[in-house]
Scaffold this active site. Structure first.
Site, mmCIF file in Angstrom:
data_model
loop_
_atom_site.group_PDB
_atom_site.id
_atom_site.type_symbol
_atom_site.label_atom_id
_atom_site.label_comp_id
_atom_site.label_asym_id
_atom_site.label_seq_id
_atom_site.Cartn_x
_atom_site.Cartn_y
_atom_site.Cartn_z
ATOM 1 N N ASN A 69 3.317 8.724 -18.668
ATOM 2 C CA ASN A 69 3.173 8.115 -17.344
ATOM 3 C C ASN A 69 4.411 7.254 -17.122
ATOM 4 O O ASN A 69 4.523 6.168 -17.683
ATOM 5 C CB ASN A 69 1.899 7.248 -17.305
ATOM 6 C CG ASN A 69 1.798 6.476 -15.996
ATOM 7 O OD1 ASN A 69 2.427 6.830 -15.006
ATOM 8 N ND2 ASN A 69 1.003 5.420 -15.993
ATOM 9 N N LYS A 78 5.342 5.731 -14.553
ATOM 10 C CA LYS A 78 5.130 4.634 -13.600
ATOM 11 C C LYS A 78 6.278 4.627 -12.566
ATOM 12 O O LYS A 78 6.750 5.685 -12.200
ATOM 13 C CB LYS A 78 4.995 3.299 -14.329
ATOM 14 C CG LYS A 78 4.010 3.370 -15.506
ATOM 15 C CD LYS A 78 3.651 2.039 -16.051
ATOM 16 C CE LYS A 78 2.841 2.222 -17.334
ATOM 17 N NZ LYS A 78 1.992 1.137 -17.657
ATOM 18 N N HIS A 88 -5.647 4.915 -12.373
ATOM 19 C CA HIS A 88 -4.952 4.108 -13.388
ATOM 20 C C HIS A 88 -5.282 2.623 -13.146
ATOM 21 O O HIS A 88 -5.426 2.194 -12.004
ATOM 22 C CB HIS A 88 -3.446 4.349 -13.296
ATOM 23 C CG HIS A 88 -2.704 3.782 -14.457
ATOM 24 N ND1 HIS A 88 -2.382 2.446 -14.542
ATOM 25 C CD2 HIS A 88 -2.260 4.357 -15.605
ATOM 26 C CE1 HIS A 88 -1.750 2.241 -15.700
ATOM 27 N NE2 HIS A 88 -1.659 3.379 -16.352
ATOM 28 N N GLU A 114 -3.507 0.097 -13.145
ATOM 29 C CA GLU A 114 -2.561 -0.593 -12.259
ATOM 30 C C GLU A 114 -2.888 -0.312 -10.794
ATOM 31 O O GLU A 114 -2.703 -1.153 -9.923
ATOM 32 C CB GLU A 114 -1.119 -0.183 -12.607
ATOM 33 C CG GLU A 114 -0.674 -0.840 -13.914
ATOM 34 C CD GLU A 114 0.353 -0.055 -14.695
ATOM 35 O OE1 GLU A 114 0.997 0.845 -14.132
ATOM 36 O OE2 GLU A 114 0.499 -0.348 -15.896
ATOM 37 N N GLU A 125 -8.380 4.065 -21.417
ATOM 38 C CA GLU A 125 -7.289 3.100 -21.457
ATOM 39 C C GLU A 125 -7.848 1.686 -21.365
ATOM 40 O O GLU A 125 -8.086 1.184 -20.255
ATOM 41 C CB GLU A 125 -6.325 3.330 -20.282
ATOM 42 C CG GLU A 125 -5.663 4.689 -20.292
ATOM 43 C CD GLU A 125 -4.269 4.646 -19.726
ATOM 44 O OE1 GLU A 125 -3.359 5.102 -20.423
ATOM 45 O OE2 GLU A 125 -4.084 4.144 -18.607
ATOM 46 N N GLY A 179 0.621 -1.688 -21.584
ATOM 47 C CA GLY A 179 1.889 -2.386 -21.355
ATOM 48 C C GLY A 179 1.962 -3.741 -22.034
ATOM 49 O O GLY A 179 2.852 -4.535 -21.758
ATOM 50 N N SER A 190 -0.360 1.269 -25.073
ATOM 51 C CA SER A 190 0.664 0.934 -26.077
ATOM 52 C C SER A 190 0.711 1.927 -27.233
ATOM 53 O O SER A 190 1.007 1.557 -28.365
ATOM 54 C CB SER A 190 0.484 -0.504 -26.585
ATOM 55 O OG SER A 190 0.573 -1.418 -25.506
#
Ligand code: PEP
Length: 255
Positions: free
Chosen positions: A13, A15, A98, A100, A170, A176, A216
């Site tokens: 991904n 991003k 996701h 985010e 996730e 991150g 991560s």
């Protein structure tokens, strides 16, 4: 992962990273590292890189994904992209829900469910992200959170549609942050997600569905995470931007 039942999927991904020349350069660097992969390799790139990526992966075993799609076919939705538009440029996968997007752009389980149905209708392969916040884990409600997200995000799907979905577990606290779930925590959560899918659909569907771990994952910890029977690959952010690291993760998923 259980190789008798499923094939691992390693998806990067990217991003909001990489210009078009940079995207081409990164894909060129990944190509030899993915050439003999024993897993599916996907790069989920920003919208502006999709055409470049589709062109660059031609004749290779690398697949291209987007990072979101809208649930309507067309209309007054400024800034959005439809599933059909992705399909038209040759995209195969799409990341949905996701954390985010949930955190910064108001994505909810209801809109994830709608986007998922649009993606399936356009014959895209969805990678649906679910996961608990740190305080939810600390409060001991990880299973409730994952169960609720599965029930809402996959609501109304047939078993055949469910089998076409990839679930990315996730934990939000691991994305991150450099904090990885332990392999046992990842296994426990992925197994729990599979048990929810078995209850919602049937055990054949649960056995067939790919459940990745994301948060991560890197060149050092991938092998241990991927050694777990219910962890069918990874959704990788930071480490997918460095070809050698992404290559090591592909290698770890190929043994
Ligand atoms: C992600 O973006 O889905 C992700 C897991 O990011 P990172 O690997 O950087 O934690």
């Amino acid at each position: 992962m259980n190789k008798n039942l499923r094939k691992a999927i390693i998806a990067g991904n990217w991003k909001m990273n990489k210009t078009r020349p940079e995207a081409k350069e990164l894909i060129e660097a990944i190509k030899p590292l993915a050439a003999n992969a024993g897993c599916e390799v996907v790069v989920c790139v920003p919208f502006t890189n999709l055409e470049t990526a589709v062109e660059a992966v031609k004749g290779t075993n690398i697949h291209v994904g987007a990072q979101n799609c809208h649930f309507e076919k067309s209309g007054a939705f400024t800034g959005e992209i439809s599933a059909d538009m992705l399909k038209e440029v040759g995209v195969e996968y799409v990341v949905l829900g996701h954390s985010e997007r949930r955190q910064y752009f108001g994505e909810t389980d209801e809109t994830v469910n709608k986007r998922l149905k649009a993606a399936l209708a356009a014959e895209l392969k969805p990678i649906v992200c679910i996961g608990e916040l740190l305080w939810e884990r600390e409060c001991g409600i990880t299973e409730e959170v994952l169960g609720k997200q599965c029930k809402l995000d996959f609501y109304g799907l047939t078993a055949d549609e469910m089998k076409k979905c990839v679930i990315a577990y996730e934990p939000v606290w691991a994305i991150g942050t450099g904090k990885t779930a332990t392999a046992d925590q990842a296994e426990e959560a992925c197994a729990y997600i599979r048990s929810v899918i078995a209850k919602m659909f049937d055990s054949a569907t649960a056995d067939a569905v790919t459940v990745q771990y994301g948060g991560s994952m890197n060149a050092k910890n991938a092998a241990e995470l991927l050694s777990k029977v219910n962890v069918d690959g990874g959704l990788i952010g930071g480490a997918s931007l460095k070809a050698p690291d992404f290559g090591e993760i592909i290698k770890a998923a190929s043994v």
